[in-house]
Design a protein around this motif. Structure first.
Motif, PDB file in Angstrom:
ATOM      1  N   ILE A 280      -0.431  16.417   3.157  1.00  0.00           N
ATOM      2  CA  ILE A 280       0.964  16.008   3.356  1.00  0.00           C
ATOM      3  C   ILE A 280       1.057  14.805   4.294  1.00  0.00           C
ATOM      4  O   ILE A 280       1.707  13.803   3.982  1.00  0.00           O
ATOM      5  N   ASN A 284       1.840  10.721   3.361  1.00  0.00           N
ATOM      6  CA  ASN A 284       3.142  10.225   3.821  1.00  0.00           C
ATOM      7  C   ASN A 284       2.977   9.006   4.724  1.00  0.00           C
ATOM      8  O   ASN A 284       3.731   8.037   4.618  1.00  0.00           O
ATOM      9  N   THR A 318       5.249   9.754  11.380  1.00  0.00           N
ATOM     10  CA  THR A 318       5.124  11.156  11.003  1.00  0.00           C
ATOM     11  C   THR A 318       4.588  11.915  12.210  1.00  0.00           C
ATOM     12  O   THR A 318       3.756  11.383  12.948  1.00  0.00           O
ATOM     13  N   GLU A 346      15.954  17.050   5.179  1.00  0.00           N
ATOM     14  CA  GLU A 346      15.119  16.178   4.359  1.00  0.00           C
ATOM     15  C   GLU A 346      13.980  15.554   5.154  1.00  0.00           C
ATOM     16  O   GLU A 346      12.966  15.157   4.576  1.00  0.00           O
ATOM     17  N   ASP A 347      14.129  15.459   6.481  1.00  0.00           N
ATOM     18  CA  ASP A 347      13.072  14.856   7.289  1.00  0.00           C
ATOM     19  C   ASP A 347      11.984  15.852   7.669  1.00  0.00           C
ATOM     20  O   ASP A 347      10.996  15.476   8.303  1.00  0.00           O
ATOM     21  N   LEU A 349       9.018  17.693   6.398  1.00  0.00           N
ATOM     22  CA  LEU A 349       8.106  17.700   5.255  1.00  0.00           C
ATOM     23  C   LEU A 349       7.511  19.078   5.015  1.00  0.00           C
ATOM     24  O   LEU A 349       7.223  19.442   3.883  1.00  0.00           O
ATOM     25  N   ARG A 350       7.328  19.835   6.087  1.00  0.00           N
ATOM     26  CA  ARG A 350       6.826  21.198   5.941  1.00  0.00           C
ATOM     27  C   ARG A 350       7.055  21.962   7.247  1.00  0.00           C
ATOM     28  O   ARG A 350       6.853  21.424   8.337  1.00  0.00           O
ATOM     29  N   THR A 377       9.198  13.408   9.493  1.00  0.00           N
ATOM     30  CA  THR A 377       9.052  11.969   9.324  1.00  0.00           C
ATOM     31  C   THR A 377      10.382  11.290   9.593  1.00  0.00           C
ATOM     32  O   THR A 377      11.449  11.934   9.590  1.00  0.00           O
TER      33      THR A 377
END
Length: 405
Positions: A280, A284, A318, A346-347, A349-350, A377
Motif C-alpha cells: 500500500i 502510493n 504518506t 478518503e485519506d 488508506l488502511r 495520505t
C-alpha cells in the motif's frame, strides 16, 4: 503457489484473486485470508520446508510468491530453485535471512555498518562491550519483528539480553554490535529486471517509547530530510543491494543517519516491508504499481500492465502510525470507538486494529505486540501531519488496568 496468507498480504492476494489463476495457498494456521478462493490449501509453518516442498511437488505450480515475511521468502526461494521457477535465489534468501551474513558481506564490500561480533555466550558480549563501550545492541542472527532485540547500556544487563536473543534466534546465533546514534530511516525499493536495484521511497521514523525505543512508531514518507541527505539514503539502498548481490524482488532497508551525515546499514530484507509497506505505502508514495511488477516477475511473463517510472518515482506524502495505547504491563480493553469514522475517510488508506474489546494487552516487547496501524495520505506534508493528528483524536481506546490478584 502463495505462501503466507495473512492480513498483511491482503492487497497481493486480492490482486491474485482477480486473475484467472488457480491459487494454491500455504499458511501457518486457520487464520488465513478468506477473501479469495483457493484451489487447495496447506496449513503448515513456512519454516517446515519438507512439507512445503512435498506440497509444491504435488501441485506443480507455474509460479511461487510471497511477501512481507522472511520465512515465507526463504521457502519461496527454495521452491523456486527446486522446481526451476522465477523467484529469489537461494543465495539471496540466505543473505536476507541472516544478519550475520549481511554484516560480514557488508564489511567486506566497504559499506558503513556498526562494528559487530558473533557471540557464543554472554562472556563474548562482555568482552565486546569492554572493547567498544556501551550502549550495545544485542540481537538474534535470524528473526524478525524486533523479537529478541535489546539495547544494553551496562554490563549488568548483558546476561538477560543475551539469553533473550539466543532463545529467539533460530540458528541460536547472537550478534552484538555497537550502538549508532542517529535518525532512523526506512528505505524501500525493488530489483527491476534489466535495471537492477532502484529506490522507490525513503522514510524517516520515530520509535515507540517502550522497550528502549527500538520498536517503530511513526513512519513518514517522503523522509523529512534535506535533498542531499535524501539522495544519500536512496543511494545507500541501491549500493547495499548491489553489494550483497540481490537479483529479484522487493528491497526493504533499515538505516541510521548520523549527525555527521553518514548512513549506516542496520539490516536489509529481500522482501517487501511489513504492515502493508510494500503493498500500500510504496505504491502510493512512488506512483509505481509495484505489486503488478512483482506478480509479473514471479509469473515470468508480463501478464499485468505497469504504471510509473522506476527511474523517477513520486514522493506522495504518506504516513504509517503504529499504535501502542497503554504503557501498562497488563490491562483489559474495555472500549474502542471511532473506527467507522476513520474507515470512511478518503485519506485513510488502511486502518487495521489488532486488539478488540475484551482482549488482555501486555507490555510491548516486540513489533508483533503493537495494537494496530493507520496509514494516511495527503497532498503535502504539513497537511498530512494535521490530518494524522485529527484522525488519532477520533480513535478512542480505553484500557483498564488488570487486577494483579
Amino acid at each position: 503457489m502463495a505462501i503466507n496468507l495473512g492480513w498483511e498480504q491482503e492487497p497481493l492476494l486480492d490482486l491474485l484473486g482477480s486473475l484467472n489463476l488457480e491459487i494454491y495457498g500455504v499458511h501457518a494456521n486457520d487464520g488465513y485470508y478468506k477473501g479469495i478462493r483457493y484451489h487447495d490449501l496447506l496449513v503448515a509453518d513456512p519454516r517446515d520446508l519438507p512439507r512445503l516442498l512435498l506440497f509444491a511437488q504435488k501441485v506443480r505450480p507455474d509460479a511461487v510468491i510471497s511477501d512481507q515475511c522472511d520465512y515465507s521468502q526463504f521457502a519461496q526461494a527454495v521452491i523456486a530453485s527446486r522446481l526451476g521457477l522465477p523467484g529469489p535465489s537461494l543465495r539471496d534468501a540466505q543473505i536476507g535471512n541472516s544478519k550475520l551474513l549481511q554484516r560480514t558481506l557488508g564489511w567486506q564490500a566497504g559499506l558503513a555498518c556498526p562494528c559487530f561480533t558473533l557471540c557464543l555466550d554472554a562472556q563474548d558480549v562482555l568482552r565486546f562491550g569492554r572493547e567498544h563501550g556501551y550502549p550495545l545492541i544485542i540481537k538474534p542472527v535470524d528473526n524478525r519483528g524486533s523479537f529478541g532485540v535489546n539495547r544494553v547500556d551496562r554490563e549488568s544487563d548483558v546476561a538477560p539480553a543475551f539469553y533473550d536473543a539466543l532463545i529467539h534466534s533460530h540458528s541460536r546465533g547472537v550478534l552484538a554490535e555497537t550502538f549508532i546514534q542517529g535518525r532512523h530511516l526506512t528505505v524501500d525499493g525493488y530489483v527491476f529486471q534489466g535495471l537492477g536495484p532502484r529506490t522507490l521511497a525513503v522514510a524517516t521514523k520515530t520509535k515507540l517509547p517502550q522497550k528502549q525505543s527500538i520498536i517503530d512508531g511513526e513512519i513518514t514518507y517522503p523522509g523529512e530530510l534535506p535533498p542531499a541527505l535524501y539522495d544519500k539514503a536512496s543511494a545507500a539502498l541501491e549500493r547495499t543491494a548491489a553489494a550483497l548481490g540481490f537479483g529479484f524482488g522487493f528491497l526493504h532497508g533499515e538505516f541510521i543517519l548520523t549527525d555527521a551525515g553518514e548512513v549506516y546499514l542496520t539490516e536489509i530484507a529481500n522482501r517487501g516491508g511489513g504492515v502493508f509497506t510494500s503493498e500500500i505505502i510504496v505504491p502510493n508514495v512512488s506512483g509505481i504499481d509495484i505489486l503488478s511488477v512483482y506478480v509479473n516477475d514471479c509469473l515470468g511473463t508480463p501478464l499485468l500492465p505497469i504504471s510509473g517510472d522506476p527511474n523517477h518515482p513520486g514522493r506522495t506524502p504518506t504516513v504509517m502510525q503504529l499504535f501502542a495505547f497503554s504503557d501498562l504491563q497488563e490491562g483489559i480493553v474495555k472500549k474502542i470507538s471511532g473506527i467507522d469514522l476513520l474507515e470512511a475517510r478518503e485519506d485513510v488508506l488502511r486502518l487495521k486494529m489488532l486488539i478488540r474489546r475484551g482482549d488482555v494487552v501486555r507490555g510491548i516487547a516486540s513489533g508483533a505486540d503493537r495494537h494496530g496501524v493507520i496509514i494516511m495520505t495527503a497532498p503535502e506534508p504539513r497537511e498530512l501531519k494535521r490530518r494524522l493528528s485529527e484522525a488519532l483524536a477520533m480513535l478512542q481506546v480505553t484500557i483498564e488496568k488488570r487486577d494483579a490478584s
